[in-house]
Design an enzyme around this catalytic site. Structure first.
Site, short mmCIF file in Angstrom:
data_model
loop_
_atom_site.label_atom_id
_atom_site.label_comp_id
_atom_site.label_asym_id
_atom_site.label_seq_id
_atom_site.Cartn_x
_atom_site.Cartn_y
_atom_site.Cartn_z
N ASN A 74 0.80 -1.24 0.00
CA ASN A 74 0.00 0.00 0.00
C ASN A 74 0.83 1.29 0.00
OD1 ASN A 74 0.98 -0.20 2.55
ND2 ASN A 74 -0.98 0.13 3.60
N ASP A 107 3.19 2.54 1.91
CA ASP A 107 3.60 3.31 3.10
C ASP A 107 5.06 3.00 3.50
OD1 ASP A 107 3.39 0.79 4.19
OD2 ASP A 107 1.98 1.34 5.77
N ASP A 125 9.37 -17.67 20.59
CA ASP A 125 10.40 -16.70 20.96
C ASP A 125 11.00 -17.01 22.35
OD1 ASP A 125 11.47 -13.98 20.05
OD2 ASP A 125 10.75 -13.46 22.06
N ASP A 140 4.87 -16.38 14.73
CA ASP A 140 5.79 -16.19 15.84
C ASP A 140 4.95 -16.09 17.11
OD1 ASP A 140 8.24 -15.36 17.19
OD2 ASP A 140 8.87 -14.64 15.22
N HIS A 156 16.74 -12.48 11.52
CA HIS A 156 16.52 -11.04 11.66
C HIS A 156 17.28 -10.42 12.83
CE1 HIS A 156 13.94 -12.99 14.48
NE2 HIS A 156 13.74 -11.84 15.10
N ASP A 157 18.05 -11.21 13.56
CA ASP A 157 18.77 -10.71 14.73
C ASP A 157 20.28 -10.65 14.53
OD1 ASP A 157 16.48 -10.38 16.32
OD2 ASP A 157 16.56 -12.46 17.02
N ASP A 173 3.90 -5.67 4.38
CA ASP A 173 2.63 -6.06 5.01
C ASP A 173 2.15 -7.41 4.48
OD1 ASP A 173 1.48 -5.38 2.43
OD2 ASP A 173 1.71 -3.28 3.07
N GLU A 215 13.01 -20.97 19.84
CA GLU A 215 14.25 -20.22 19.91
C GLU A 215 14.85 -20.42 21.30
OE1 GLU A 215 16.06 -15.72 19.51
OE2 GLU A 215 14.13 -16.04 20.42
C1 NOJ Z 1 14.16 -12.87 19.95
C2 NOJ Z 1 13.72 -12.22 18.69
O1 NOJ Z 1 14.22 -12.94 17.60
C3 NOJ Z 1 14.23 -10.79 18.74
O2 NOJ Z 1 14.06 -10.13 17.53
C4 NOJ Z 1 13.53 -10.09 19.87
O3 NOJ Z 1 14.09 -8.81 20.05
C5 NOJ Z 1 13.66 -10.85 21.17
N1 NOJ Z 1 13.49 -12.26 21.05
C6 NOJ Z 1 12.64 -10.35 22.18
O4 NOJ Z 1 11.37 -10.80 21.83
CA CA Z 2 2.54 -1.35 3.81
#
Ligand code: NOJ
Ligand code: CA
Length: 511
Positions: A27, A29, A199, A102, A316-317, A33, A254
């Site tokens: 969209n 922004d 998580d 998640d 992503h971490d 999404d 995780e």
């Molecule tokens: C692990 C997640 O992968 C991370 O992105 C998040 O900041 C922490 N857990 C806290 O939820």
């Molecule tokens: Ca969007």
């Protein structure tokens, strides 16, 4: 594996992590999404992945990019609506792909109505849903947040948060919390979700005496080693619930502890996680000793019948694998061969299949308090800027070489990273040995890592050369190069030598 029992789907699956903020925007922004995901299902189907895991899409003030949830049973308007997720579930299923969400059990947002109530007074019925103390201990929070305790002026006590102060920890020893969180799982399982990535599950149990921990004195955040028996009890409850649903729903946890031995405990007696991430390869440089040790560890420790391994090179971490390998695309491609041929379920992080590096983040473009923006950059779909992100500028800058590495450019392009991933996934699917077979290391030069995968008659040999020069790797018998990380020599007879930095899948030559 016995011949008569069909292994569960997730043991033969390749799972793809979508970080929705950065995947695709529908969209204009500048924020990815759910409808963006829907529009790009073709890409995922073409790639051949079996399941998608979406990082959090729930209502959130976004202090930690959605890992701070204020309503577990609604979609944040940034990402879409419940109708959108229903459509995505249906469309993914129609294309033969499962969908995992998640699940963030350790903490909520400080804006969650439960916490708003909990902090409203000391005698509020939800006071005990979180962890309140008169005195803090020395526990440290992750994400550079300092002490894990924040002072609440209104009720004159400290609350615990193992991450940001905006992420208060739930008290899982309170049965009402357990029930409320089980209801969250039911809500999504009833909607057709195939499972959850859970998580920091190892953090849900806390050391009951709340004693100081010497490791925190040394500056280490508690989440990196918190490992309590009670976390296992929490997990057994989640597992019972998930197993009560038909269709082999799955829990991937995780457990962010860098010890394969400790991680193994979270499989329980097949009554905890179905799979646990093992994050050692996320820290490993592209060098044979580290990988050899890590793979051997997994192979010895995760041998018991049901402790099925997982393999992850990026998420992503952490810095993307190519960035960790000093920008070397050749190493990232060789690593793809490794990822998709080890014994266990591989997880691909969006954009890994394009060979992306982290974006360059400046103080002006930094968003994440934990400094993890680089790997979260938007996916370049089209070669020409704005790479398929029409409208407002995306929330983070694009990764380097976004024109060259755009998905459109790599699709059907011989030798591209996307083609390599697609063909590796396809090669897995046609080989029972690669999907479910045993793993056996083969003797080789220290710079070469080599192994055989075998199931019944079916076998493959995988060999990887970590060195900058060619290496001999002779093996008995007649072999054909099925896949080469650099696309060189495929379908030819294997002559017993690996090119510099090259990884190969070999299959027995037919006569
Ligand atoms: C692990 C997640 O992968 C991370 O992105 C998040 O900041 C922490 N857990 C806290 O939820
Ligand atoms: Ca969007």
């Amino acid at each position: 594996m016995s011949e008569s029992t069909q292994p569960p789907w997730w043991k033969g699956a390749t799972i793809y992590q979508i970080y929705p903020r950065s995947f695709a925007d529908s969209n204009g922004d500048g924020i990815g999404d759910l409808n963006g995901v829907l529009r790009h299902l073709d890409h995922l189907q073409h790639l051949g992945v079996d399941a998608l895991w979406l990082s959090p899409i729930f209502r959130s003030p976004m202090a930690d990019a959605g890992y701070d949830i204020s309503d577990y049973c609604d979609i944040d308007p940034l990402f879409g609506s419940l109708e959108d997720i229903d459509r995505l579930i249906a469309e993914a299923h129609a294309r033969g792909m499962r969908l995992l969400l998640d699940f963030v059990p350790n903490h909520t947002s400080d804006q969650h109505p439960w916490f708003v109530e909990s902090r409203s007074s000391r005698d509020n019925p939800k006071r005990d849903w979180y962890i309140w103390r008169d005195e803090p201990n020395n526990w440290r929070a992750a994400l550079n947040a300092g002490s894990a305790w924040s002072w609440d002026e209104h009720t004159q006590q400290y609350y615990l948060h193992l991450f940001l102060p905006e992420q208060p920890d739930l008290n899982w020893r309170n049965p009402q919390v357990v029930e409320a969180m089980h209801d969250v799982l039911r809500f999504w399982l009833d909607r057709g979700i195939d499972g959850f990535r859970v998580d920091v599950i190892h953090c849900t149990g806390k050391e009951p005496s709340f004693a100081d921990d010497p490791r925190c004195l040394a500056g280490q955040p508690l989440v990196e080693f918190n490992d309590q028996p009670y976390s296992h009890e929490v997990l057994r409850g989640l597992r019972r619930l998930v197993d009560s649903y038909p269709g082999e729903r799955v829990l991937v946890g995780e457990v962010n502890i860098r010890s394969t031995e400790r991680v193994l405990q979270y499989y329980g007696a097949s009554d905890e996680l179905h799979m646990s991430f093992n994050f050692q390869p996320l820290d490993a440089p592209w060098e044979p000793v580290m990988f050899r040790t890590c793979i051997r560890d997994v192979e010895t420790l995760l041998k018991p019948a049901d402790a099925w391994p997982t393999w992850v090179l990026s998420n992503h971490d952490n810095h993307r694998q190519r960035s960790r390998y000093h920008g070397s695309l050749r190493s990232a491609q060789a690593a793809a061969v490794l990822l998709l041929t080890l014994r266990g379920t591989p997880f691909i992080f969006q954009g890994e299949e394009l060979g992306l590096e982290d974006a360059l983040i400046t103080p002006e473009t930094q968003v994440d308090p934990g400094g993890r923006d680089g790997c979260r950059a938007p996916i370049p779909w089209l070669a020409a800027p704005p790479h398929g992100w029409e409208g407002d500028e995306p929330w983070l800058p694009f990764p380097p070489e976004s024109d060259e590495l755009a998905a459109e450019r790599q699709r059907h392009a011989p030798g591209s990273t996307l083609e390599l991933y697609r063909r590796l996934i396809e090669a897995r699917k046609r080989s029972p040995a690669l999907l479910h077979g045993d793993w056996e290391e083969l003797p080789s030069h220290p710079n070469v890592l080599a192994y055989r995968r075998q199931l019944g008659e079916d076998q493959r040999v995988v060999c990887l050369n970590f060195a900058d020069e060619p290496h001999a790797f002779p093996i008995n018998g007649h072999w054909r190069i099925e896949i080469a990380s650099d696309a060189q020599g495929e379908d030819e007879t294997y002559a017993g030598e690996l090119a510099a930095g090259q990884a190969l899948i070999l299959s027995p030559e037919e006569h």
